[in-house]
Design a protein around this motif. Sequence first.
Motif, PDB file in Angstrom:
ATOM      1  N   LYS A 104       0.392   0.845  -8.697  1.00  0.00           N
ATOM      2  CA  LYS A 104       0.143   0.808 -10.003  1.00  0.00           C
ATOM      3  C   LYS A 104      -1.309   1.046 -10.154  1.00  0.00           C
ATOM      4  O   LYS A 104      -2.252   0.857  -9.238  1.00  0.00           O
ATOM      5  N   THR A 105      -1.829   1.962 -11.343  1.00  0.00           N
ATOM      6  CA  THR A 105      -3.072   2.293 -11.367  1.00  0.00           C
ATOM      7  C   THR A 105      -4.027   0.851 -12.043  1.00  0.00           C
ATOM      8  O   THR A 105      -3.163   0.111 -12.512  1.00  0.00           O
ATOM      9  N   THR A 107      -5.816   0.260 -14.646  1.00  0.00           N
ATOM     10  CA  THR A 107      -5.539   0.219 -16.008  1.00  0.00           C
ATOM     11  C   THR A 107      -4.191  -0.285 -16.357  1.00  0.00           C
ATOM     12  O   THR A 107      -3.984  -0.703 -17.595  1.00  0.00           O
ATOM     13  N   SER A 108      -3.256   0.039 -15.458  1.00  0.00           N
ATOM     14  CA  SER A 108      -1.665  -0.422 -15.943  1.00  0.00           C
ATOM     15  C   SER A 108      -1.499  -1.598 -15.317  1.00  0.00           C
ATOM     16  O   SER A 108      -0.227  -2.061 -15.720  1.00  0.00           O
ATOM     17  N   ASN A 212     -10.168   5.166 -12.038  1.00  0.00           N
ATOM     18  CA  ASN A 212      -8.857   4.514 -12.050  1.00  0.00           C
ATOM     19  C   ASN A 212      -7.817   4.744 -11.071  1.00  0.00           C
ATOM     20  O   ASN A 212      -6.791   5.505 -11.162  1.00  0.00           O
ATOM     21  N   THR A 214      -4.822   4.408  -8.216  1.00  0.00           N
ATOM     22  CA  THR A 214      -3.721   3.544  -7.831  1.00  0.00           C
ATOM     23  C   THR A 214      -3.783   2.752  -6.676  1.00  0.00           C
ATOM     24  O   THR A 214      -3.831   3.335  -5.753  1.00  0.00           O
TER      25      THR A 214
END
Length: 243
Positions: A104-105, A107-108, A212, A214
Motif C-alpha cells: 500500500k502507498t 498515503t493510502s 509517496n 508503496t
Amino acid sequence: MAPRTPHTRMTAHRITKALLAPALALGATVGLASAPASAAVWNSCDQWGNTTLNGYTLYNNIWGSGAGSQCVWANSGTNWGVWANHPNTGGIKSYPNSKKVINKTITSLGSLSSSYDVTVPSAGAYNTSYDIWDTDYDYEIMLWVNYNGAVGPLGTSQGNVTLGGHTWTVYKGSNGANEVFSFLRTSDSNAGSVNMLPILKWIKDTKGWMGNETIGDVQFGYEITSSSGGLDFLTNNLTVSSS
C-alpha cells in the motif's frame, strides 16, 4: 558506533548459494537441538531456507561473507527462533526474519503497526530490527528496538526524534543500491509496540527524503554480526497489522 556493513536485500540471490554449504552442514545437528522441546512445525538450516505460515514468510537468510552455521525453527509465522554460531569477526552475517507483505502507498495506509516480544542473548553482536522496504527497493527503513556488541548503522546521525511510541536516534545513508534510514531506539526494549505510519510520514512529509512510496515488505528479525559458540534468538510473539 562502528560503521555498519551495507545491507543487501533480504533474499540476496546475488550471493552464491553454495558459498556457505560446508559451514551450514556442520552446524545443522547442533542448531536443531536448540529448538523448543515441542516439535516445531518447520525448521531449516539451509542458507536460503524459507516457508510461509499464517500470512508471514520466514527466512533463514544467511547472506553475509564469513558466516558460520545457523538454523531457524518456527511454531508459526509469529512465534519462531534462531540458533546461530557466527565467528567473532566484523560484517553482518545474516538477517533471519519474518515478513508481512503490505503493498500500500503511504498515503493510502490508515494504519501500520506492530507488536514484538523477544528473548535475545547478552553476548554476541547483533541488532533486533524491523526492515521496511518499498516495492522498488529504493528505500530501506530500519527500526532497531535493541542492539548489542560492535554494531552500528549506515550513514550519519540526524539527531533524535520521538515517533511511533519511541524515541530514536536517526541515521541517513546509502549503501550504493538504495537509501537507508535507520532509527535506533535510545534504550533497548525486548517487548513493546511500534506505530510505523507516523515514522513513514515523517520521512516523507517532514524531511522530504522520499515520496509517496508503496510499502512492500515489513520484516522483523535479527541482523547478526557475531554469535560465537552458538546463541539463541527467540521471537516469542510478533504481529504486524495494517489498514
